[in-house]
Design a protein around this motif. Structure first.
Motif, PDB file in Angstrom:
ATOM      1  N   VAL A  71     -61.309 -80.072 -32.296  1.00 54.85           N
ATOM      2  CA  VAL A  71     -61.536 -79.288 -33.510  1.00 54.85           C
ATOM      3  C   VAL A  71     -62.301 -80.130 -34.528  1.00 54.85           C
ATOM      4  CG1 VAL A  71     -60.410 -78.189 -35.488  1.00 54.85           C
ATOM      5  CG2 VAL A  71     -59.564 -77.757 -33.185  1.00 54.85           C
ATOM      6  N   VAL A  72     -61.897 -81.370 -34.698  1.00 56.00           N
ATOM      7  CA  VAL A  72     -62.569 -82.252 -35.652  1.00 56.00           C
ATOM      8  C   VAL A  72     -64.025 -82.478 -35.228  1.00 56.00           C
ATOM      9  CG1 VAL A  72     -62.596 -84.596 -36.600  1.00 56.00           C
ATOM     10  CG2 VAL A  72     -60.433 -83.340 -36.431  1.00 56.00           C
ATOM     11  N   GLN A  73     -64.262 -82.697 -33.935  1.00 56.32           N
ATOM     12  CA  GLN A  73     -65.629 -82.883 -33.437  1.00 56.32           C
ATOM     13  C   GLN A  73     -66.465 -81.617 -33.626  1.00 56.32           C
ATOM     14  OE1 GLN A  73     -64.989 -84.033 -29.379  1.00 56.32           O
ATOM     15  NE2 GLN A  73     -64.677 -86.202 -29.869  1.00 56.32           N
ATOM     16  N   ALA A  74     -65.877 -80.461 -33.326  1.00 60.62           N
ATOM     17  CA  ALA A  74     -66.603 -79.204 -33.482  1.00 60.62           C
ATOM     18  C   ALA A  74     -66.953 -78.959 -34.946  1.00 60.62           C
ATOM     19  CB  ALA A  74     -65.780 -78.041 -32.927  1.00 60.62           C
ATOM     20  N   ARG A  75     -66.026 -79.314 -35.842  1.00 61.37           N
ATOM     21  CA  ARG A  75     -66.298 -79.172 -37.276  1.00 61.37           C
ATOM     22  C   ARG A  75     -67.454 -80.081 -37.679  1.00 61.37           C
ATOM     23  NH1 ARG A  75     -65.346 -81.691 -42.149  1.00 61.37           N
ATOM     24  NH2 ARG A  75     -65.021 -80.288 -43.916  1.00 61.37           N
ATOM     25  N   ALA A  76     -67.437 -81.307 -37.184  1.00 59.73           N
ATOM     26  CA  ALA A  76     -68.512 -82.246 -37.522  1.00 59.73           C
ATOM     27  C   ALA A  76     -69.858 -81.720 -37.022  1.00 59.73           C
ATOM     28  CB  ALA A  76     -68.217 -83.617 -36.926  1.00 59.73           C
ATOM     29  N   PHE A  97     -77.705 -73.788 -34.864  1.00 66.00           N
ATOM     30  CA  PHE A  97     -76.688 -73.468 -35.861  1.00 66.00           C
ATOM     31  C   PHE A  97     -75.657 -72.501 -35.289  1.00 66.00           C
ATOM     32  CE2 PHE A  97     -74.941 -70.908 -39.293  1.00 66.00           C
ATOM     33  CZ  PHE A  97     -74.520 -71.884 -40.170  1.00 66.00           C
ATOM     34  N   GLN A  98     -76.139 -71.442 -34.651  1.00 66.33           N
ATOM     35  CA  GLN A  98     -75.246 -70.436 -34.087  1.00 66.33           C
ATOM     36  C   GLN A  98     -74.354 -71.036 -32.999  1.00 66.33           C
ATOM     37  OE1 GLN A  98     -77.262 -66.883 -32.780  1.00 66.33           O
ATOM     38  NE2 GLN A  98     -75.371 -65.865 -32.236  1.00 66.33           N
ATOM     39  N   ASN A  99     -74.891 -71.893 -32.154  1.00 65.29           N
ATOM     40  CA  ASN A  99     -74.095 -72.522 -31.093  1.00 65.29           C
ATOM     41  C   ASN A  99     -73.036 -73.467 -31.671  1.00 65.29           C
ATOM     42  OD1 ASN A  99     -75.488 -71.176 -29.077  1.00 65.29           O
ATOM     43  ND2 ASN A  99     -76.908 -72.866 -28.714  1.00 65.29           N
ATOM     44  N   ALA A 100     -73.401 -74.206 -32.715  1.00 66.47           N
ATOM     45  CA  ALA A 100     -72.427 -75.115 -33.336  1.00 66.47           C
ATOM     46  C   ALA A 100     -71.275 -74.319 -33.960  1.00 66.47           C
ATOM     47  CB  ALA A 100     -73.107 -75.978 -34.400  1.00 66.47           C
ATOM     48  N   GLN A 101     -71.585 -73.213 -34.614  1.00 66.88           N
ATOM     49  CA  GLN A 101     -70.541 -72.384 -35.203  1.00 66.88           C
ATOM     50  C   GLN A 101     -69.677 -71.733 -34.127  1.00 66.88           C
ATOM     51  OE1 GLN A 101     -69.703 -72.451 -38.312  1.00 66.88           O
ATOM     52  NE2 GLN A 101     -71.451 -73.674 -38.936  1.00 66.88           N
ATOM     53  N   ALA A 102     -70.280 -71.324 -33.016  1.00 68.83           N
ATOM     54  CA  ALA A 102     -69.513 -70.736 -31.912  1.00 68.83           C
ATOM     55  C   ALA A 102     -68.573 -71.777 -31.307  1.00 68.83           C
ATOM     56  CB  ALA A 102     -70.455 -70.181 -30.846  1.00 68.83           C
TER      57      ALA A 102
END
Length: 196
Positions: A71-76, A97-102
């Motif tokens: 979760v922390v990595q995905a947030r970063a 951007f869309q892939n990072a948010q997904a």
């Protein structure tokens, strides 16, 4: 006689300019930028809630370290991919951007699922408040994305329709903007199996 021709010429130019869509294109460009800002604002709100959520879960489920780190990595990653209204015309940047948010949405889903295994965590008022805020934020994200999708659709039509496409292309150098898409449309189109 030449004065009359000059006046007639200016009237023709003005009549042509009124149908060129310059002001409409400028207005839609600003509308899409404003709608995009609201999308980013809601994603930032979600990102701001995550540290508190992770800390609360960590207190009850510290041995779920792998999930918490994801979760922390995905947030970063999600906060590291920035798109300004000026770069919205770049489909590759928009897709990043869309892939990072997904990825962040997926990691958060796994984090929330952990709560099912920890009755004390589910009962914690702070966790329930954060979960409620997160759910509200997800709804706000959906609304903001819908507004952005609508604005981009209007904008893209103006950029493509004649005669405003001439103004968009030659005078303002505007291109169509990318829009949100579903990663796997086939899986969304297939209804999930229901088993009792």
């Amino acid at each position: 006689m030449s004065t009359m021709r000059g006046i007639a010429g200016w009237m023709i130019v003005l009549a042509c300019l009124s149908g060129c869509g310059y002001n409409d294109l400028q207005g839609l460009d600003e509308d899409t930028k404003a709608a995009w800002s609201e999308v980013v604002n809601q994603y930032q709100r979600r990102a701001d809630l995550i540290p508190n959520l992770v800390a609360t879960v960590k207190g009850y489920a510290g041995h779920e370290k792998d999930t918490l780190e994801k979760v922390v990595q995905a947030r970063a990653q999600a906060t590291g991919v920035q798109i300004t209204p000026e770069t919205l015309n770049n489909p590759e940047a928009f897709e990043r951007f869309q892939n990072a948010q997904a990825g962040l949405t997926s990691a958060l889903g796994r984090l929330i699922a952990i709560a099912e295994n920890y009755p004390n965590l589910k009962a914690d008022q702070n966790f329930r408040d954060l979960q409620s805020q997160l759910e509200g934020t997800e709804n706000r994200i959906a609304v903001a994305r819908k507004r952005y999708i609508d604005r981009v659709a209007e904008y893209n039509k103006m950029v493509r329709y004649f005669p405003t496409n001439l103004t968009a292309k030659f005078l303002l150098h505007l291109e169509e903007r990318p829009n949100f898409a579903v990663a796997d449309e086939k899986s969304v189109a297939t209804p999930p199996p229901v088993k009792f």
